[in-house]
Design a protein around this motif. Structure first.
Motif, mmCIF file in Angstrom:
data_model
loop_
_atom_site.group_PDB
_atom_site.id
_atom_site.type_symbol
_atom_site.label_atom_id
_atom_site.label_comp_id
_atom_site.label_asym_id
_atom_site.label_seq_id
_atom_site.Cartn_x
_atom_site.Cartn_y
_atom_site.Cartn_z
ATOM 1 N N ALA A 234 0.807 -1.207 0.000
ATOM 2 C CA ALA A 234 0.000 0.000 0.000
ATOM 3 C C ALA A 234 0.847 1.268 0.000
ATOM 4 O O ALA A 234 0.327 2.361 -0.054
ATOM 5 C CB ALA A 234 -0.910 0.018 1.231
ATOM 6 N N ALA A 235 2.201 1.102 0.100
ATOM 7 C CA ALA A 235 3.058 2.276 0.111
ATOM 8 C C ALA A 235 2.982 3.009 -1.218
ATOM 9 O O ALA A 235 2.811 2.408 -2.273
ATOM 10 C CB ALA A 235 4.504 1.850 0.391
ATOM 11 N N GLU A 236 3.128 4.329 -1.140
ATOM 12 C CA GLU A 236 3.059 5.130 -2.350
ATOM 13 C C GLU A 236 4.273 4.854 -3.224
ATOM 14 O O GLU A 236 5.404 4.844 -2.752
ATOM 15 C CB GLU A 236 3.021 6.619 -1.986
ATOM 16 N N PRO A 237 4.093 4.629 -4.511
ATOM 17 C CA PRO A 237 5.229 4.412 -5.389
ATOM 18 C C PRO A 237 6.002 5.701 -5.602
ATOM 19 O O PRO A 237 5.527 6.792 -5.315
ATOM 20 C CB PRO A 237 4.569 3.947 -6.700
ATOM 21 N N ALA A 238 7.240 5.553 -6.133
ATOM 22 C CA ALA A 238 8.085 6.717 -6.383
ATOM 23 C C ALA A 238 7.806 7.329 -7.747
ATOM 24 O O ALA A 238 8.567 8.155 -8.221
ATOM 25 C CB ALA A 238 9.559 6.302 -6.283
ATOM 26 N N SER A 239 6.667 6.939 -8.367
ATOM 27 C CA SER A 239 6.390 7.411 -9.723
ATOM 28 C C SER A 239 6.213 8.918 -9.787
ATOM 29 O O SER A 239 6.435 9.532 -10.833
ATOM 30 C CB SER A 239 5.140 6.713 -10.273
ATOM 31 N N GLN A 240 5.795 9.537 -8.677
ATOM 32 C CA GLN A 240 5.640 10.984 -8.684
ATOM 33 C C GLN A 240 6.982 11.693 -8.676
ATOM 34 O O GLN A 240 7.069 12.867 -9.043
ATOM 35 C CB GLN A 240 4.806 11.414 -7.481
ATOM 36 N N ILE A 241 8.025 11.003 -8.249
ATOM 37 C CA ILE A 241 9.363 11.586 -8.184
ATOM 38 C C ILE A 241 10.147 11.307 -9.461
ATOM 39 O O ILE A 241 10.891 12.163 -9.942
ATOM 40 C CB ILE A 241 10.123 11.045 -6.955
ATOM 41 N N ARG A 242 9.966 10.137 -10.040
ATOM 42 C CA ARG A 242 10.752 9.727 -11.204
ATOM 43 C C ARG A 242 10.050 10.150 -12.493
ATOM 44 O O ARG A 242 8.867 9.901 -12.678
ATOM 45 C CB ARG A 242 10.962 8.208 -11.181
ATOM 46 N N ARG A 243 10.818 10.771 -13.371
ATOM 47 C CA ARG A 243 10.286 11.205 -14.660
ATOM 48 C C ARG A 243 11.268 10.824 -15.765
ATOM 49 O O ARG A 243 12.462 10.645 -15.526
ATOM 50 C CB ARG A 243 10.075 12.725 -14.668
ATOM 51 N N LEU A 244 10.743 10.726 -16.967
ATOM 52 C CA LEU A 244 11.570 10.431 -18.140
ATOM 53 C C LEU A 244 11.450 11.567 -19.146
ATOM 54 O O LEU A 244 10.350 12.035 -19.440
ATOM 55 C CB LEU A 244 11.141 9.112 -18.789
ATOM 56 N N ILE A 245 12.593 12.010 -19.646
ATOM 57 C CA ILE A 245 12.654 13.071 -20.654
ATOM 58 C C ILE A 245 13.343 12.495 -21.887
ATOM 59 O O ILE A 245 14.385 11.831 -21.778
ATOM 60 C CB ILE A 245 13.421 14.291 -20.115
ATOM 61 N N GLN A 246 12.766 12.732 -23.039
ATOM 62 C CA GLN A 246 13.291 12.173 -24.278
ATOM 63 C C GLN A 246 14.432 13.026 -24.830
ATOM 64 O O GLN A 246 14.362 14.252 -24.853
ATOM 65 C CB GLN A 246 12.177 12.066 -25.326
ATOM 66 N N ARG A 247 15.483 12.341 -25.282
ATOM 67 C CA ARG A 247 16.575 13.007 -25.992
ATOM 68 C C ARG A 247 16.248 13.074 -27.478
ATOM 69 O O ARG A 247 15.505 12.232 -27.995
ATOM 70 C CB ARG A 247 17.888 12.245 -25.808
ATOM 71 N N PRO A 248 16.837 14.029 -28.192
ATOM 72 C CA PRO A 248 16.617 14.092 -29.648
ATOM 73 C C PRO A 248 17.098 12.854 -30.392
ATOM 74 O O PRO A 248 16.574 12.524 -31.459
ATOM 75 C CB PRO A 248 17.430 15.329 -30.078
ATOM 76 N N GLY A 250 16.599 9.855 -29.561
ATOM 77 C CA GLY A 250 15.713 8.726 -29.282
ATOM 78 C C GLY A 250 15.927 8.107 -27.921
ATOM 79 O O GLY A 250 15.129 7.258 -27.500
ATOM 80 N N GLY A 251 17.008 8.481 -27.243
ATOM 81 C CA GLY A 251 17.238 7.988 -25.898
ATOM 82 C C GLY A 251 16.408 8.743 -24.881
ATOM 83 O O GLY A 251 15.526 9.532 -25.224
ATOM 84 N N GLN A 252 16.691 8.496 -23.609
ATOM 85 C CA GLN A 252 15.917 9.135 -22.550
ATOM 86 C C GLN A 252 16.824 9.496 -21.383
ATOM 87 O O GLN A 252 17.901 8.928 -21.204
ATOM 88 C CB GLN A 252 14.793 8.223 -22.071
ATOM 89 N N ILE A 253 16.375 10.466 -20.601
ATOM 90 C CA ILE A 253 17.048 10.886 -19.381
ATOM 91 C C ILE A 253 16.075 10.702 -18.234
ATOM 92 O O ILE A 253 14.961 11.233 -18.270
ATOM 93 C CB ILE A 253 17.495 12.361 -19.441
ATOM 94 N N GLU A 254 16.452 9.923 -17.220
ATOM 95 C CA GLU A 254 15.614 9.828 -16.033
ATOM 96 C C GLU A 254 15.963 10.973 -15.087
ATOM 97 O O GLU A 254 17.144 11.299 -14.895
ATOM 98 C CB GLU A 254 15.788 8.493 -15.312
#
Length: 548
Positions: A234-248, A250-254
């Protein structure tokens, strides 16, 4: 002389070569010795102690030693994975010999009584396998019987069901009491409810679960495989803290983000372990202070680490592109930079490439790669790797860093004990002995390298070379904070950086070592946010120190 001791400098080169070979294979078996062994071999080569005709043979033995150690580590990793998987399940598997005594226990083994003699080890909640069934399962001949028990407590079961069914707190509490007593009247009494109210709550629970009564609900819970998972689901996930940003490309930055969206951004570039400001495990530790000073933390994960895709980088300036991509994607114009240890190189590179957007840079436990400490032999192994081996033998980093990293994960307590024993002040020792720092350091390092070792190897290679820009042309204000008892990064390096940079101010911290950010993150955040702060005396210790 101990097996791993080397002869004195008066020994012949042939004797030294022989002892180096023995040291290599001793270390192959006990991989926690690799830091000292790598450094000793490096010194032998650099000081000409190795006979020229023996260089090739020593290199061959070194490669073989690494191969042996890598195989051992792979076996350790496999066993560790199996153990951790079993511990994550609410199951206990016990194996018994022909005399009825327990041979082994797998999984959750709390409060397991020892058996004093042969008897039927039938479980209260689970399954018992006799000799015939054990043979069918293919267990070794010395195993005569086995039992599998469910170990999930009623609190955990109720929490899991309440989470899955979105039950109200009052319904969850009644369900927990019902699971404890298997009787609705006793559950109602325990919760100070009338029997009719308890029946109303229970009917709502059964309706949500899709069952018709007490017996069917109990049957559903016992046969629910999800309840075999331990932990607070029931613990809150860390999804509100973790984000993904797309690089030009095609890769990504967390990116880890904590704080109000409209607050002033502090871009934090951590050390290679990645847990000095542990937003994933302890967001509540930092949020009150961030709200008070009107700031938010933005932690870009460097290429090849955590969820960020790997991309080749050549020097510190390349970090400016990563920070710019993150800030542009998040609508951030101006910001400050806060770094810790080896993150200094990334912060300096980002500041040099984005001078018009950076208000200030705060460097804690400064790493200045242009400076090499004369006393490098007395420093931490990772400083020796980056500043000595990385400069002279850069090709060796790709082999040594992944292996030593895995060795640390397998021997985290040994490494932590050694680091604490070498601490030069009580402040540093108290931080390194904190009960939270070891499991979180291991967890964060595991996440950092989950996608492979290319990122961490590249970081070491960049840290091992001089800065790829003229530090004297950096006009952004630099605020340097360095512990006087730092065994990793030399204080003299911080002083050299302060002299070289155009607008640098160095604050030396008596009675503090390398890891002071763990205990003194609060005033460092204030410094990065540009608000007033006070540096307390070095008696605030430990990773859980509260903010001022």
């Amino acid at each position: 002389m101990a097996d791993t001791d080397l002869p004195s400098s008066g020994a012949s080169k042939a004797e030294l070569n022989s002892d180096l070979i023995h040291l290599i294979y001793d270390t192959a078996i006990d991989n926690s010795l690799w830091p000292e062994t790598v450094l000793r071999i490096y010194e032998a080569f650099e000081e000409g102690e190795v006979a020229p005709d023996a260089l090739h043979d020593l290199q061959v033995h070194f490669a073989k030693g690494l191969q042996i150690s890598e195989r051992i580590v792979r076996l350790q990793e496999r066993g560790d994975l199996q153990d951790r998987l079993m511990r994550s399940l609410a199951l206990r598997v016990e194996l018994f010999g022909h005399d009825g005594r327990r041979i082994d226990t797998l999984g959750h083994a709390e409060a397991v009584p020892k058996l004093d003699g042969p008897r039927d080890p039938a479980p209260e909640h689970g399954f018992f396998f006799g000799p015939d069934r054990v043979r069918e399962l293919g267990l070794p001949p010395e195993v005569a019987s086995a039992r599998i028990s469910f170990t999930q407590g009623v609190e955990g079961m109720a929490a899991a069901v309440a989470h899955d069914l979105s039950l109200r707190p009052s319904q969850r509490a009644l369900l927990e009491s019902f699971l404890r007593h298997a009787n609705l009247r006793r559950a109602a009494d325990e919760q100070n409810l009338s029997y009719e109210t308890a029946r109303t709550y229970f009917k709502a629970i059964c309706l949500e679960a899709g069952v018709s009564g007490q017996a069917e609900l109990l049957r559903m819970l016992v046969l629910n495989p999800a309840l075999m998972l331990r932990g607070d689901r029931a613990a809150e996930p860390a999804s509100q803290i973790r984000r993904l940003i797309q690089r030009p490309d095609g890769g990504q930055i967390e990116v880890f983000v904590l704080g109000r969206e409209d607050a002033y951004p502090i871009v934090h570039l951590d050390a290679l372990s990645g847990g000095a400001l542990d937003l994933l495990a302890y967001p509540e530790r930092y949020l009150p202070l961030l709200d008070r000073i009107g700031a938010r933390l933005v932690l870009p994960c460097r290429p090849g680490m955590f969820g960020s895709s790997f991309r080749p980088m050549t020097g510190a300036l390349d970090h400016a592109e990563e920070v710019q991509l993150v800030c542009d994607a998040m609508g951030i114009d101006r910001f400050s930079l806060l770094s810790y240890s080896y993150g200094s190189v990334a912060a300096l590179g980002a500041a040099a490439g984005l001078q018009k957007r950076v208000d200030r840079v705060v460097l804690a436990s400064v790493c200045y790669p242009d400076f090499v400490a004369p006393d490098w032999r007395d420093r931490d192994f990772f400083y020796q790797v980056s500043q000595m081996i990385g400069r002279r033998w850069p090709g060796l980093l790709r082999r040594v860093i992944p292996f030593v990293t895995k060795s640390i994960l397998q021997n985290i307590d040994n490494y932590a004990d050694q680091a604490a024993a070498r601490a030069k002040c009580p402040h540093e020792e108290a931080i390194l002995m904190s009960p939270d720092i070891r499991p979180r350091s291991r967890a964060m390092l595991e996440e950092r390298i989950a996608g492979g070792m290319d990122g961490i190897v590249q970081e070491y290679r960049i840290v091992a070379q001089p800065l790829d820009f003229d530090l004297s042309e950096l006009t952004v204000p630099l605020h340097l904070f360095h512990g006087a008892e730092d065994r990793v990064n030399p204080l003299e390096g911080a002083r050299a950086l302060a002299r070289k940079a155009a607008r640098a101010e160095l604050t030396e911290l008596p009675g503090r070592g390398h890891a002071f950010i763990y205990a003194e993150w609060d005033w460092l955040l204030c410094a990065a946010a540009g608000v007033p702060y006070r540096i307390p005396p070095p008696d605030r210790r430990g990773i859980l120190t509260k903010a001022q």
